[in-house]
Design an enzyme around this catalytic site. Structure first.
Site, short mmCIF file in Angstrom:
data_model
loop_
_atom_site.label_atom_id
_atom_site.label_comp_id
_atom_site.label_asym_id
_atom_site.label_seq_id
_atom_site.Cartn_x
_atom_site.Cartn_y
_atom_site.Cartn_z
N GLU A 170 0.81 -1.22 0.00
CA GLU A 170 0.00 0.00 0.00
C GLU A 170 0.84 1.27 0.00
OE1 GLU A 170 -2.98 -0.13 3.04
OE2 GLU A 170 -4.03 -1.80 2.11
N GLU A 378 -5.20 -8.71 0.72
CA GLU A 378 -5.94 -8.42 1.96
C GLU A 378 -7.41 -8.19 1.63
OE1 GLU A 378 -4.51 -5.13 4.38
OE2 GLU A 378 -2.44 -5.73 4.03
C1 BGP Z 1 -4.43 -2.11 5.36
C2 BGP Z 1 -3.07 -2.44 5.90
C3 BGP Z 1 -3.09 -3.44 7.01
C4 BGP Z 1 -4.27 -3.37 7.93
C5 BGP Z 1 -5.57 -3.15 7.20
C6 BGP Z 1 -6.74 -2.88 8.09
O1 BGP Z 1 -4.43 -0.80 4.90
O2 BGP Z 1 -2.24 -2.92 4.88
O3 BGP Z 1 -1.85 -3.36 7.65
O4 BGP Z 1 -4.07 -2.58 9.01
O5 BGP Z 1 -5.48 -2.13 6.27
O6 BGP Z 1 -6.79 -1.53 8.39
P1 BGP Z 1 -7.12 -0.99 9.82
O7 BGP Z 1 -6.17 -1.65 10.73
O8 BGP Z 1 -6.90 0.49 9.72
O9 BGP Z 1 -8.53 -1.32 10.08
#
Ligand code: BGP
Length: 478
Positions: A170, A378
């Site tokens: 990201e 993800e």
């Molecule tokens: C993505 C990241 C992750 C994770 C996920 C969930 O942007 O790559 O590392 O954190 O989001 O986001 P959050 O933890 O803000 O809910």
């Protein structure tokens, strides 16, 4: 398109789950590890929810065998995890820390022993603090060399066993939140600096991919992009244009560069007019073109809906990091677009739109524009979970979320999308960078909260058993 019958998930589909070093490992200063920019940033008051940090996280560094055993019990086919740069090079460059290499060697071997394909993320945001101090991290071209060296070290040490690699996780988020919203380190708000740092990160990404070709010729590599497909708020052509602008600046700006080595035309003209355009030196475009990925990694959680925004319109907004529904502020880029709540979609308690069809739309756009395979690196639902008597967690809402998104994947495959795998976020509960421990994503509950680390016992949620079944049937009943 409505298909009469859906194709099945392909044989060898990578049914996976993902994590990131800072969010699970803990052991922040153990076995010679250097500090990362997050180790310092979380200590600045007000930056994270209730001041949470990853010093201990969910103690995966010490409990990785227990966690891998749970993955094996589930039948997981792939596990995506990231390597903490400062474990390998405590100072970012120079001397290698053998204990760091050992930890990841052991983890990789443990996964392979259980027939779980390791998918390694090279960079999931935890830049060594030493490089930030030395020359300003991503704002200095020296990082292209240092990142390349770090990557070469990983490719040489793990490339014999690891065949799937994610380069930058990201980039659009760590750059946007780091240099515009000041919500990630280094906490800057400056459009020009953001686009400059971003360009340097793209060059580093390309150079690392070039090195990868030589060292792991039989492997596959790609960046993971945070994909938020956009919709126009109405069919008013001005809103459609706002949506086009948003796609240009938030999607094409990154993915065109990954795949074609070129910035989108209208986006570049707009940034030049604003004085924000990055400095593209001789040789940059050539390097970018040499770093074409094998697949597009997609991190997908939500879509966005956009409408026109005048030149004196709304700018940077605020996030909901508390789980109090409806606290997200509207935001945009003046003269281009601003966000609008989508009345057709439900949201999570953190105001993220739940939109399985958006995933299909996003994958279709990538397939049409770039003609690359896709790895969903993800996807998942962050929610409050309740630990009930008998250590039971009935997370039916998570099952529903994942099932609908998998259905969208199946439809996309039937549309012709070349989808090679699907990693949920996340396997165990873990630290959310800005939202503490209460925003849970895992199949496995970790018993700790913001105030109390407790024993960090692992409990299987209802979704654990459900996903186990999905994997066993290769998604046939989705
Ligand atoms: C993505 C990241 C992750 C994770 C996920 C969930 O942007 O790559 O590392 O954190 O989001 O986001 P959050 O933890 O803000 O809910």
């Amino acid at each position: 398109m409505i298909h009469k019958k859906l194709d099945n998930f392909p044989e060898g589909f990578l049914w996976g789950s993902a994590s990131a070093a800072y969010q699970v490992e803990g052991a922040w200063d153990t076995d010679g590890k250097g500090k990362s920019i997050w180790d310092d940033f979380v200590r600045i008051p007000g930056k994270t929810f209730m001041g949470t940090n990853g010093d201990v996280a969910v103690d995966h560094y010490n409990r990785y065998k227990e966690d891998v055993a749970l993955m094996a019990e589930m039948g997981l086919k792939a596990y995506r995890f990231s390597i903490a740069w400062a474990r390998i090079f405590p100072e970012g460059t120079g001397k290698i820390c053998q204990e760091g290499l050992d930890f990841y060697n052991n983890l990789i071997d443990e996964l392979i022993k259980h027939d779980i394909e390791p998918i390694v993320t090279v960079y999931h945001w935890d830049l060594p603090q030493a490089l930030q101090d030395l020359y300003g991290g991503w704002e200095n071209r020296q990082i292209i060399e240092d990142f390349n060296n770090y990557c070469i070290t990983l490719f040489e040490n793990f490339g014999d066993r690891v065949k799937y690699w994610v380069s930058l996780n990201e980039q659009n988020i760590f750059i946007g939140l780091g240099y515009l919203r000041a919500m990630h380190p280094p906490g800057v708000t400056d459009y020009k600096r953001m686009y400059e740092a971003n360009h340097i990160a793209s060059l580093a990404n390309a150079k690392a991919i070039k090195s990868f070709r030589k060292i792991v010729p039989d492997g596959k590599i790609g960046p993971s992009f945070a994909l938020n497909p956009g919709y126009p708020a109405t069919c008013n052509p001005e809103d459609v244009l706002a949506f086009e602008d948003e796609e240009e600046l938030n999607a094409h700006w990154w993915m065109d560069v990954y795949v074609w080595g070129e910035y989108p035309i209208a986006g570049m003209k707009f940034l030049k007019e604003k004085g924000w355009a990055p400095t593209v030196l001789e040789g940059d475009t050539e390097l970018l073109k040499e770093g074409k990925p094998d697949f597009m990694g997609v991190n997908y959680y939500r879509t966005g809906t956009f409408e026109k925004n005048p030149l004196d319109g709304v700018g940077i907004g605020g996030f909901n990091t508390t789980g109090k529904k409806g606290t997200t502020q509207e935001e945009g880029v003046p003269g281009a677009y601003k966000t609008k709540r989508n009345e057709y979609l439900e949201t999570t308690n953190w105001d993220w739109e739940i939109d399985p069809t958006g995933l299909r739309i996003g994958m279709r756009r990538i397939t049409s524009r770039y003609k690359l395979p896709i790895l969903i690196s993800e996807n998942g639902l962050g929610e409050f979970d309740k630990l009930e008597e008998g250590n039971i967690i009935n997370d039916d809402y998570r099952i529903d979320y994942i099932e609908k998104h998998l259905r969208a994947c199946k439809e996309a495959i039937t549309d012709g999308v070349d989808l090679i795998g699907y990693c949920t976020w996340s396997f165990t509960d873990l630290l959310s960078w800005l939202n503490g421990y209460q925003k849970r994503y895992g199949f496995v509950y970790v018993d700790r909260d913001e105030q109390d680390e407790k024993e960090m016992a692992r409990y299987k949620k209802k979704s654990f058993y459900w996903y186990k079944d999905v994997i066993m049937n290769n998604g046939k009943d989705i």
